[in-house]
Design a protein around this motif. Structure first.
Motif, mmCIF file in Angstrom:
data_model
loop_
_atom_site.group_PDB
_atom_site.id
_atom_site.type_symbol
_atom_site.label_atom_id
_atom_site.label_comp_id
_atom_site.label_asym_id
_atom_site.label_seq_id
_atom_site.Cartn_x
_atom_site.Cartn_y
_atom_site.Cartn_z
ATOM 1 N N TYR A 10 0.840 -1.196 0.000
ATOM 2 C CA TYR A 10 0.000 0.000 0.000
ATOM 3 C C TYR A 10 0.876 1.248 0.000
ATOM 4 C CZ TYR A 10 -3.531 3.332 1.580
ATOM 5 O OH TYR A 10 -4.375 4.402 1.691
ATOM 6 N N GLU B 91 -9.436 6.596 -5.304
ATOM 7 C CA GLU B 91 -8.534 5.535 -5.728
ATOM 8 C C GLU B 91 -7.487 5.244 -4.665
ATOM 9 O OE1 GLU B 91 -6.978 9.408 -6.945
ATOM 10 O OE2 GLU B 91 -8.701 8.432 -7.791
ATOM 11 N N TYR C 261 -3.347 3.508 -4.380
ATOM 12 C CA TYR C 261 -2.139 3.218 -5.146
ATOM 13 C C TYR C 261 -1.370 2.125 -4.422
ATOM 14 C CZ TYR C 261 -3.345 7.690 -7.199
ATOM 15 O OH TYR C 261 -4.015 8.710 -7.824
ATOM 16 N N LYS D 270 1.981 -0.951 -4.969
ATOM 17 C CA LYS D 270 3.136 -1.407 -5.743
ATOM 18 C C LYS D 270 3.175 -2.920 -5.639
ATOM 19 C CE LYS D 270 7.998 -0.518 -6.499
ATOM 20 N NZ LYS D 270 9.143 0.298 -6.098
ATOM 21 N N GLU E 96 3.587 -0.059 -10.325
ATOM 22 C CA GLU E 96 2.726 0.776 -9.486
ATOM 23 C C GLU E 96 1.350 0.842 -10.136
ATOM 24 O OE1 GLU E 96 4.476 4.542 -8.581
ATOM 25 O OE2 GLU E 96 6.221 3.634 -7.664
ATOM 26 N N THR F 114 -2.835 2.015 -10.010
ATOM 27 C CA THR F 114 -3.908 2.850 -9.496
ATOM 28 C C THR F 114 -5.172 2.019 -9.553
ATOM 29 O OG1 THR F 114 -2.867 4.842 -10.364
ATOM 30 C CG2 THR F 114 -5.197 4.992 -9.799
#
Length: 69
Positions: free
Chosen positions: A37, A44, A46, A48, A54, A56
């Motif tokens: 996180y 939204e 984001y 990884k 990465e 969205t």
């Protein structure tokens, strides 16, 4: 008669304090993605992934989210 002004602190809910933790996002169609996180905005989040991508993810596409121990 003096009144003390108390500063209100904003209370954060949800995943605000989960930055850097591993989460799993399950979508409405049953598919899932796992990642770290990074940040959450109004509409939204984001993350990884383990592959270094990465992503969205729009909140309206999520069924549920949980932290992986």
């Amino acid at each position: 008669m003096s009144e003390e002004i108390k500063e209100e602190t904003k209370r954060k809910f949800g995943f605000y304090h989960r930055k850097g933790e591993k989460i799993k996002v399950v979508f409405l169609d049953g598919k899932a993605v796992t990642g770290t996180y990074l940040f959450g905005a109004k509409y939204e989040i984001y993350i990884k992934t383990d592959e270094g991508k990465e992503l969205t993810i729009f909140k309206h596409a999520m069924k549920y989210v949980y932290v992986i121990d």
